[in-house]
Design a protein around this motif. Structure first.
Motif, PDB file in Angstrom:
ATOM      1  N   GLU A 270      29.660  44.340  50.979  1.00 58.56           N
ATOM      2  CA  GLU A 270      30.589  43.684  50.512  1.00 58.56           C
ATOM      3  C   GLU A 270      30.776  43.690  48.949  1.00 58.56           C
ATOM      4  O   GLU A 270      31.773  43.847  47.972  1.00 58.56           O
ATOM      5  N   THR A 271      29.696  43.144  48.767  1.00 59.62           N
ATOM      6  CA  THR A 271      29.627  43.702  46.984  1.00 59.62           C
ATOM      7  C   THR A 271      29.964  44.727  45.946  1.00 59.62           C
ATOM      8  O   THR A 271      30.520  44.868  45.026  1.00 59.62           O
ATOM      9  N   THR A 272      29.505  45.499  47.407  1.00 58.73           N
ATOM     10  CA  THR A 272      29.301  47.416  46.591  1.00 58.73           C
ATOM     11  C   THR A 272      31.093  47.810  46.577  1.00 58.73           C
ATOM     12  O   THR A 272      31.955  47.984  45.366  1.00 58.73           O
ATOM     13  N   ALA A 273      31.815  47.099  47.501  1.00 60.19           N
ATOM     14  CA  ALA A 273      33.173  47.356  47.909  1.00 60.19           C
ATOM     15  C   ALA A 273      34.011  46.883  46.492  1.00 60.19           C
ATOM     16  O   ALA A 273      35.259  47.130  46.355  1.00 60.19           O
ATOM     17  N   LEU A 274      33.882  45.193  46.165  1.00 59.33           N
ATOM     18  CA  LEU A 274      34.141  44.534  45.766  1.00 59.33           C
ATOM     19  C   LEU A 274      34.297  44.393  44.180  1.00 59.33           C
ATOM     20  O   LEU A 274      35.069  43.987  43.587  1.00 59.33           O
ATOM     21  N   LEU A 275      32.972  45.416  43.511  1.00 59.94           N
ATOM     22  CA  LEU A 275      32.545  45.771  41.863  1.00 59.94           C
ATOM     23  C   LEU A 275      33.867  46.239  41.289  1.00 59.94           C
ATOM     24  O   LEU A 275      34.086  45.930  40.325  1.00 59.94           O
ATOM     25  N   HIS A 276      34.394  47.719  42.199  1.00 62.49           N
ATOM     26  CA  HIS A 276      35.187  47.765  41.491  1.00 62.49           C
ATOM     27  C   HIS A 276      36.585  47.456  41.078  1.00 62.49           C
ATOM     28  O   HIS A 276      36.802  47.376  39.882  1.00 62.49           O
ATOM     29  N   ARG A 277      36.678  46.453  41.651  1.00 64.06           N
ATOM     30  CA  ARG A 277      38.246  45.549  41.849  1.00 64.06           C
ATOM     31  C   ARG A 277      37.509  44.479  40.511  1.00 64.06           C
ATOM     32  O   ARG A 277      38.345  44.182  39.867  1.00 64.06           O
ATOM     33  N   VAL A 278      36.232  43.451  41.100  1.00 63.68           N
ATOM     34  CA  VAL A 278      36.542  42.897  39.318  1.00 63.68           C
ATOM     35  C   VAL A 278      36.481  43.722  38.177  1.00 63.68           C
ATOM     36  O   VAL A 278      36.923  43.508  37.545  1.00 63.68           O
TER      37      VAL A 278
END
Length: 331
Positions: free
Chosen positions: A102-110
């Motif tokens: 989840e963290t890896t997937a959302l990092l780009h969006r953050v």
């Protein structure tokens, strides 16, 4: 730790925002609050995958509530403590991987959000992460419970459908498939880190889609390989063929090799064990690029009017002695 990494607006603030509480208990106090021994509390904490904290104040009310839930199940007689530790470990390992994913997937969006707000620095990322948590956590938690219930229902139905005998509900007959990227080590040394990560993610997602479409189940993925199972050898073949079509036939993707083996396997802790699992993995070393290799048992179960098999030269296979694998294709 840098100053920007701590404090209410740094990493510590982000951690508090996720947990929602400050730590107020040490391990001994958690044990006293929940009525279990310190050793039991530590066993549960280790089973979740977290390091021990000794006498430090590191636990909050939610931690004690979780321990109280587990101890209540044990006290009711529904499960014993060893089984509680086993289930806790399953939750810990599953959630650890989910959290990383989840963290890896959302990092780009953050990072996109912090750039959109004209603050791409560390503080901007933390602020964007805080906002993401506030808006994302509640609906995602509901999604987690829904998906868990769906998979639980599917798992129970699967055990009934597979006809596991009453003497050992963990053992059943399955076709096991192993998909392996060809020359992955050499490939990972040739392309950049970002690209290899994208490639692995695409490989896993495409394999998962094919497996699901054929009513199979991905057991685990290990970077350059995916292990899957199906109760129907024809569907297992269709899965293997589908993976070759979406990976090996795509000029942007590497070649793959597929091994299939059928037989009795043991299902434990979300994993499968037994000779067919080992055989499927070994067969990938025999397969040519973008080809499917099967064992004799799978060949027996594939209808002759639909499939053509060809025996390959016998060769030593580690753990199995001399084996005659078979190449297979549809008529």
């Amino acid at each position: 730790m840098k100053e920007s990494d701590s404090g209410p607006d740094g990493v510590e603030g982000l951690e508090r925002a996720i947990l929602g509480e400050e730590p107020v208990f040490n391990a001994a106090e958690v044990a006293a609050e929940t009525g279990i021994t310190v050793d039991q509390a530590r066993r549960l904490w280790r089973a979740l995958g977290f390091p021990e904290h000794g006498a430090a104040t590191a636990f909050n009310k939610a931690d004690t509530d979780a321990v109280r839930i587990v101890s209540g199940l044990v006290e009711s007689g529904l499960i014993d403590f060893d089984l509680a530790v086993t289930l806790t470990r399953a939750v810990g390992q599953t959630m650890a991987r989910l959290a990383d994913w989840e963290t890896t997937a959302l990092l780009h969006r953050v990072e996109e959000m912090s750039t959109e707000e004209d603050d791409g620095g560390h503080s901007g990322r933390v602020t964007s992460a805080m906002r993401m948590l506030e808006e994302f956590s509640a609906p995602f938690e509901k999604l987690l419970v829904y998906v868990w219930r769906r998979h639980l229902a599917a798992s129970v139905a699967r055990i009934e459908a597979l006809g596991a005998n009453e003497e050992d509900l963990h053992t059943t007959q399955l076709s096991v498939g192993f998909a392996d990227i060809v020359s992955f080590t050499a490939l990972s040394n040739q392309i950049g880190e970002d690209r290899i990560g994208d490639l692995v993610e695409l490989f896993e997602s495409r394999c998962s889609d094919v497996v699901a479409a054929q009513r199979g189940r991905v057991i685990k993925s290990i970077g350059d390989s995916v292990l899957f199972v199906n109760d129907d050898p024809i569907r297992a073949y269709d899965t293997a063929e589908g993976i070759i079509n979406v990976i090996g036939r795509d000029p942007r993707m590497p070649d793959v090799r597929l091994g299939l083996a059928t037989g009795s396997v043991v299902m434990r802790l979300g994993d499968v064990f037994g000779p067919p699992v080992n055989m499927a993995a070994r067969l990938t070393a025999v397969a040519r690029r973008n080809r499917i290799i099967i064992d004799a048992r799978t060949a027996e179960l594939l209808p002759d009017d639909e499939f053509e098999t060809r025996r390959l030269p016998a060769r030593p296979v580690r753990g199995f002695g001399l084996v005659e694998p078979l190449a297979v294709r549809r008529h």
